[in-house]
Design a protein around this motif. Structure first.
Motif, PDB file in Angstrom:
ATOM      1  N   GLN A 125       0.824  -1.209   0.000  1.00 56.46           N
ATOM      2  CA  GLN A 125       0.000   0.000   0.000  1.00 56.46           C
ATOM      3  C   GLN A 125       0.862   1.265   0.000  1.00 56.46           C
ATOM      4  O   GLN A 125       0.571   2.221  -0.715  1.00 56.46           O
ATOM      5  N   ARG A 126       1.937   1.276   0.777  1.00 56.84           N
ATOM      6  CA  ARG A 126       2.802   2.456   0.825  1.00 56.84           C
ATOM      7  C   ARG A 126       3.493   2.673  -0.514  1.00 56.84           C
ATOM      8  O   ARG A 126       3.630   3.802  -0.971  1.00 56.84           O
ATOM      9  N   ILE A 127       3.925   1.590  -1.148  1.00 58.77           N
ATOM     10  CA  ILE A 127       4.543   1.709  -2.471  1.00 58.77           C
ATOM     11  C   ILE A 127       3.546   2.321  -3.448  1.00 58.77           C
ATOM     12  O   ILE A 127       3.886   3.232  -4.214  1.00 58.77           O
ATOM     13  N   ARG A 128       2.310   1.851  -3.416  1.00 64.19           N
ATOM     14  CA  ARG A 128       1.267   2.402  -4.298  1.00 64.19           C
ATOM     15  C   ARG A 128       1.043   3.892  -4.011  1.00 64.19           C
ATOM     16  O   ARG A 128       0.879   4.697  -4.927  1.00 64.19           O
ATOM     17  N   LEU A 129       1.015   4.239  -2.718  1.00 66.81           N
ATOM     18  CA  LEU A 129       0.796   5.625  -2.331  1.00 66.81           C
ATOM     19  C   LEU A 129       1.937   6.513  -2.831  1.00 66.81           C
ATOM     20  O   LEU A 129       1.696   7.580  -3.402  1.00 66.81           O
ATOM     21  N   LEU A 130       3.154   6.064  -2.626  1.00 67.34           N
ATOM     22  CA  LEU A 130       4.304   6.855  -3.078  1.00 67.34           C
ATOM     23  C   LEU A 130       4.332   6.973  -4.599  1.00 67.34           C
ATOM     24  O   LEU A 130       4.690   8.030  -5.131  1.00 67.34           O
ATOM     25  N   ASP A 131       3.954   5.902  -5.285  1.00 69.36           N
ATOM     26  CA  ASP A 131       3.837   5.970  -6.752  1.00 69.36           C
ATOM     27  C   ASP A 131       2.797   7.026  -7.145  1.00 69.36           C
ATOM     28  O   ASP A 131       3.022   7.819  -8.058  1.00 69.36           O
ATOM     29  N   GLY A 174      12.897   8.043  -7.487  1.00 71.26           N
ATOM     30  CA  GLY A 174      13.851   7.065  -6.974  1.00 71.26           C
ATOM     31  C   GLY A 174      13.255   5.689  -6.774  1.00 71.26           C
ATOM     32  O   GLY A 174      12.230   5.339  -7.355  1.00 71.26           O
ATOM     33  N   ASP A 175      13.925   4.923  -5.932  1.00 69.75           N
ATOM     34  CA  ASP A 175      13.519   3.555  -5.623  1.00 69.75           C
ATOM     35  C   ASP A 175      12.367   3.604  -4.625  1.00 69.75           C
ATOM     36  O   ASP A 175      12.582   3.665  -3.411  1.00 69.75           O
ATOM     37  N   VAL A 176      11.153   3.590  -5.138  1.00 73.18           N
ATOM     38  CA  VAL A 176       9.961   3.772  -4.312  1.00 73.18           C
ATOM     39  C   VAL A 176       9.834   2.671  -3.265  1.00 73.18           C
ATOM     40  O   VAL A 176       9.433   2.930  -2.127  1.00 73.18           O
ATOM     41  N   ALA A 177      10.205   1.455  -3.613  1.00 71.66           N
ATOM     42  CA  ALA A 177      10.120   0.351  -2.641  1.00 71.66           C
ATOM     43  C   ALA A 177      11.067   0.600  -1.463  1.00 71.66           C
ATOM     44  O   ALA A 177      10.692   0.376  -0.311  1.00 71.66           O
TER      45      ALA A 177
END
Length: 142
Positions: free
Chosen positions: A40-46, A52-55
């Protein structure tokens, strides 16, 4: 806590959300970050267009948030529902959207409302705590 909210959301949503991984992927002292929360956080940051490296950014943010949450719990600091509601509305307003519109756009990208809530709550609560604790010690000059 964020974990309980994430689990509740997953149980209320049908389809792919139920297939999410709720097992711990990161352990921070007595707290955990689940695979669902990380996804969910990766999706939010996307959605925010984070460079950068979102993960890697997501992992770092979630670990830091768990540490902050643990300290806030230790000192007994929390955000009222009213303050959190205002903070969420202010956050959405930065995108020139109502909170409902903002959450709908995030939802269209597979992001649960609780993900935004947890993100904003962690940051606002920590900001307020730091201001209260160290605000008088800071002397800002030109």
């Amino acid at each position: 806590s964020g974990l309980l909210r994430a689990l509740t959301v997953a149980l209320m949503v049908s389809g792919p959300a139920l297939a999410q991984d709720f097992s711990p992927v990161i352990v921070v002292n007595d707290g955990v970050v689940t695979g669902y929360e990380l996804d969910q956080r990766i999706r939010l940051l996307d959605a925010f267009g984070t460079p950068g490296d979102v993960a890697a950014v997501a992992r770092t943010q979630l670990v830091e948030e768990r540490l902050k949450e643990q300290e806030l719990e230790r000192v007994g600091v929390s955000l009222t529902e009213e303050s959190l509601g205002r903070a969420l509305e202010d956050f959405a307003a930065r995108a020139d959207l109502s909170l409902e519109e903002f959450q709908a756009q995030l939802g269209a990208q597979g992001i649960a409302p609780e993900t935004l809530r947890d993100y904003v709550e962690a940051n606002i609560t920590w900001r307020d705590y730091i201001r209260a604790r160290f605000g008088e010690r800071v002397d800002i000059t030109d």
